[in-house]
Design a protein around this motif. Sequence first.
Motif, PDB file in Angstrom:
ATOM      1  N   GLU A  80       8.486  23.277  53.182  1.00 29.05           N
ATOM      2  CA  GLU A  80       8.847  24.864  53.736  1.00 29.05           C
ATOM      3  C   GLU A  80      10.526  24.706  54.406  1.00 29.05           C
ATOM      4  O   GLU A  80      10.717  25.016  55.459  1.00 29.05           O
ATOM      5  N   GLY A  81      11.319  23.968  53.500  1.00 34.37           N
ATOM      6  CA  GLY A  81      12.772  23.798  53.928  1.00 34.37           C
ATOM      7  C   GLY A  81      13.109  22.355  54.417  1.00 34.37           C
ATOM      8  O   GLY A  81      12.344  21.321  54.355  1.00 34.37           O
ATOM      9  N   GLU A  82      14.244  21.958  54.923  1.00 37.03           N
ATOM     10  CA  GLU A  82      14.744  20.690  55.238  1.00 37.03           C
ATOM     11  C   GLU A  82      14.254  20.279  56.485  1.00 37.03           C
ATOM     12  O   GLU A  82      13.616  21.101  57.442  1.00 37.03           O
ATOM     13  N   HIS A  83      14.498  18.929  56.949  1.00 39.85           N
ATOM     14  CA  HIS A  83      13.928  18.400  58.195  1.00 39.85           C
ATOM     15  C   HIS A  83      14.855  17.450  58.790  1.00 39.85           C
ATOM     16  O   HIS A  83      15.986  17.046  58.106  1.00 39.85           O
ATOM     17  N   GLN A  84      14.574  17.048  59.871  1.00 44.39           N
ATOM     18  CA  GLN A  84      15.215  16.034  60.673  1.00 44.39           C
ATOM     19  C   GLN A  84      14.193  14.872  61.168  1.00 44.39           C
ATOM     20  O   GLN A  84      13.347  15.428  61.526  1.00 44.39           O
ATOM     21  N   LYS A  85      14.349  13.800  61.057  1.00 42.48           N
ATOM     22  CA  LYS A  85      13.521  12.785  61.409  1.00 42.48           C
ATOM     23  C   LYS A  85      14.156  11.282  61.509  1.00 42.48           C
ATOM     24  O   LYS A  85      15.193  10.833  60.738  1.00 42.48           O
ATOM     25  N   PHE A  86      13.516  10.272  62.219  1.00 42.99           N
ATOM     26  CA  PHE A  86      13.878   9.105  62.631  1.00 42.99           C
ATOM     27  C   PHE A  86      12.980   8.317  61.841  1.00 42.99           C
ATOM     28  O   PHE A  86      11.655   8.464  62.013  1.00 42.99           O
ATOM     29  N   THR A  87      13.283   7.340  60.818  1.00 38.31           N
ATOM     30  CA  THR A  87      12.223   6.319  60.521  1.00 38.31           C
ATOM     31  C   THR A  87      12.695   5.026  61.001  1.00 38.31           C
ATOM     32  O   THR A  87      13.650   4.409  60.401  1.00 38.31           O
ATOM     33  N   VAL A  88      11.671   4.269  61.258  1.00 39.12           N
ATOM     34  CA  VAL A  88      11.682   2.876  61.488  1.00 39.12           C
ATOM     35  C   VAL A  88      10.971   1.958  60.682  1.00 39.12           C
ATOM     36  O   VAL A  88       9.518   2.087  60.558  1.00 39.12           O
ATOM     37  N   LEU A  89      11.457   1.001  59.925  1.00 43.60           N
ATOM     38  CA  LEU A  89      10.813   0.187  58.960  1.00 43.60           C
ATOM     39  C   LEU A  89      10.505  -1.134  59.679  1.00 43.60           C
ATOM     40  O   LEU A  89      11.867  -1.860  59.999  1.00 43.60           O
ATOM     41  N   PHE A  90       9.458  -1.845  59.964  1.00 44.16           N
ATOM     42  CA  PHE A  90       9.544  -3.049  60.573  1.00 44.16           C
ATOM     43  C   PHE A  90       8.412  -3.750  59.992  1.00 44.16           C
ATOM     44  O   PHE A  90       7.231  -3.335  59.229  1.00 44.16           O
ATOM     45  N   ASN A  91       8.360  -5.053  60.253  1.00 39.97           N
ATOM     46  CA  ASN A  91       6.976  -6.092  60.050  1.00 39.97           C
ATOM     47  C   ASN A  91       6.398  -6.559  61.186  1.00 39.97           C
ATOM     48  O   ASN A  91       7.060  -6.635  62.482  1.00 39.97           O
ATOM     49  N   HIS A  92       5.295  -6.903  61.171  1.00 37.54           N
ATOM     50  CA  HIS A  92       4.632  -7.527  62.482  1.00 37.54           C
ATOM     51  C   HIS A  92       3.950  -8.923  62.247  1.00 37.54           C
ATOM     52  O   HIS A  92       3.678  -9.243  61.086  1.00 37.54           O
ATOM     53  N   GLY A  93       3.790  -9.736  63.090  1.00 38.52           N
ATOM     54  CA  GLY A  93       3.120 -11.032  63.011  1.00 38.52           C
ATOM     55  C   GLY A  93       1.530 -10.897  63.301  1.00 38.52           C
ATOM     56  O   GLY A  93       1.221  -9.930  63.926  1.00 38.52           O
ATOM     57  N   GLU A  94       0.938 -12.041  63.192  1.00 36.91           N
ATOM     58  CA  GLU A  94      -0.348 -12.270  63.697  1.00 36.91           C
ATOM     59  C   GLU A  94      -0.632 -11.935  65.186  1.00 36.91           C
ATOM     60  O   GLU A  94      -1.616 -11.413  65.561  1.00 36.91           O
ATOM     61  N   GLU A  95       0.433 -12.529  66.046  1.00 31.35           N
ATOM     62  CA  GLU A  95       0.168 -12.129  67.372  1.00 31.35           C
ATOM     63  C   GLU A  95       0.145 -10.833  67.921  1.00 31.35           C
ATOM     64  O   GLU A  95      -0.431 -10.306  68.786  1.00 31.35           O
ATOM     65  N   ASP A  96       1.008 -10.214  67.268  1.00 32.66           N
ATOM     66  CA  ASP A  96       0.944  -8.681  67.315  1.00 32.66           C
ATOM     67  C   ASP A  96      -0.321  -7.820  66.919  1.00 32.66           C
ATOM     68  O   ASP A  96      -0.764  -6.880  67.743  1.00 32.66           O
ATOM     69  N   SER A  97      -0.902  -8.435  66.012  1.00 33.45           N
ATOM     70  CA  SER A  97      -2.117  -7.745  65.534  1.00 33.45           C
ATOM     71  C   SER A  97      -3.403  -7.968  66.594  1.00 33.45           C
ATOM     72  O   SER A  97      -4.145  -7.024  66.835  1.00 33.45           O
ATOM     73  N   GLU A  98      -3.106  -9.267  67.471  1.00 34.56           N
ATOM     74  CA  GLU A  98      -3.978  -9.568  68.364  1.00 34.56           C
ATOM     75  C   GLU A  98      -3.708  -8.724  69.636  1.00 34.56           C
ATOM     76  O   GLU A  98      -4.900  -8.240  70.529  1.00 34.56           O
ATOM     77  N   GLU A  99      -2.583  -8.186  70.031  1.00 35.89           N
ATOM     78  CA  GLU A  99      -2.391  -7.392  71.069  1.00 35.89           C
ATOM     79  C   GLU A  99      -2.343  -5.997  70.698  1.00 35.89           C
ATOM     80  O   GLU A  99      -2.534  -5.339  71.696  1.00 35.89           O
ATOM     81  N   LEU A 100      -1.999  -5.362  69.430  1.00 31.73           N
ATOM     82  CA  LEU A 100      -1.965  -4.040  69.371  1.00 31.73           C
ATOM     83  C   LEU A 100      -2.908  -3.527  68.271  1.00 31.73           C
ATOM     84  O   LEU A 100      -2.963  -3.844  67.246  1.00 31.73           O
ATOM     85  N   PRO A 101      -3.799  -2.750  68.628  1.00 35.81           N
ATOM     86  CA  PRO A 101      -4.999  -2.289  67.645  1.00 35.81           C
ATOM     87  C   PRO A 101      -4.425  -1.448  66.580  1.00 35.81           C
ATOM     88  O   PRO A 101      -4.999  -1.498  65.580  1.00 35.81           O
ATOM     89  N   ILE A 102      -3.209  -0.792  66.678  1.00 39.12           N
ATOM     90  CA  ILE A 102      -2.762  -0.089  65.572  1.00 39.12           C
ATOM     91  C   ILE A 102      -2.538  -1.064  64.401  1.00 39.12           C
ATOM     92  O   ILE A 102      -2.670  -0.589  63.154  1.00 39.12           O
ATOM     93  N   PHE A 103      -2.393  -2.438  64.582  1.00 34.09           N
ATOM     94  CA  PHE A 103      -2.164  -3.120  63.439  1.00 34.09           C
ATOM     95  C   PHE A 103      -3.317  -3.905  62.798  1.00 34.09           C
ATOM     96  O   PHE A 103      -3.551  -3.990  61.779  1.00 34.09           O
ATOM     97  N   ARG A 104      -4.500  -3.988  63.833  1.00 35.85           N
ATOM     98  CA  ARG A 104      -5.483  -4.531  63.643  1.00 35.85           C
ATOM     99  C   ARG A 104      -6.400  -3.499  62.663  1.00 35.85           C
ATOM    100  O   ARG A 104      -6.909  -3.821  61.717  1.00 35.85           O
ATOM    101  N   LYS A 105      -6.383  -1.871  62.969  1.00 38.32           N
ATOM    102  CA  LYS A 105      -6.834  -1.052  62.147  1.00 38.32           C
ATOM    103  C   LYS A 105      -6.377  -0.812  60.792  1.00 38.32           C
ATOM    104  O   LYS A 105      -7.083  -0.588  60.059  1.00 38.32           O
TER     105      LYS A 105
END
Length: 265
Positions: free
Chosen positions: A67-92
């Motif tokens: 429905e037209g043009e947009h504005q957004k920020f996009t962040v591309l990144f990788n994570h390690g195993e320790e991040d998966s242990e700390e943050l549920p978003i990576f585990r799920k």
Amino acid sequence: MLSLRSVHFDNRIPNWRTNLMLLNHNVLVLMIEGKIKYTINDRTVIGEKGELLFLPINTLRAGENHEGEHQKFTVLFNHGEEDSEELPIFRKGQFIKCKIRNFEYFKHRFEKLYLEVVGDGKFNRYLVSGILQEVVGMAAREFELVEAAPIKLKLANELQKYMVAHYRQPVQIDELASLIHRSSNYTISMFREVMGISPIQYIHLLRMKEACNLLTNSDLSITEISDYLGYYDHSYFFRIFKKYTSMSPTAYKHSGLDPPSLQLF
């Protein structure tokens, strides 16, 4: 350990689209204006202003304007195993979308990350790493947040309206507390729970937004802007401005940045 791949600011690109691909990185998207349509693992998702989207690694994704043009920020990144242990978003490992509580502050942090990545300032590698961790941590908290009680939303909204109307004046915590008939400690913790930042930080954000506008669109001197915004200690105004924008007022005034197309807050 988090590692940044890139940050993009899509500013109303005509006919924007991204082809179907299997992501080999995580993606955080902050919608600033307009709408986008994603195909996420054969599911259609619409992203709108004020929403935060998380696309985990190994997501099959395509996207286009909606429905037209947009504005957004996009962040591309990788994570390690320790991040998966700390943050549920990576585990799920699942796509997540939510309406964020404090859109203005999120926009400010994504903007600062973008400016540090495209700039060549001193020590920016360390700043980028720190801001990336903050942004990802804030996102994880938003996705895990249980919706605030309606009374807290109502009280925070009352304080927000008051501060927007009086941001140039000295604002004391006990004054805000009396407005909602609560203690000072409750007022601070409740506002931070709903908005993600303290009342004093919110006042500074409002003032810095107006400072950027005046530096770009007025003939006022930096000293006059400082006085106008209630910073009669001009060196303090310089410190606060640099803290929130990563630039001095003088550098910002001559930077050529266009606040309407690349807003800080």
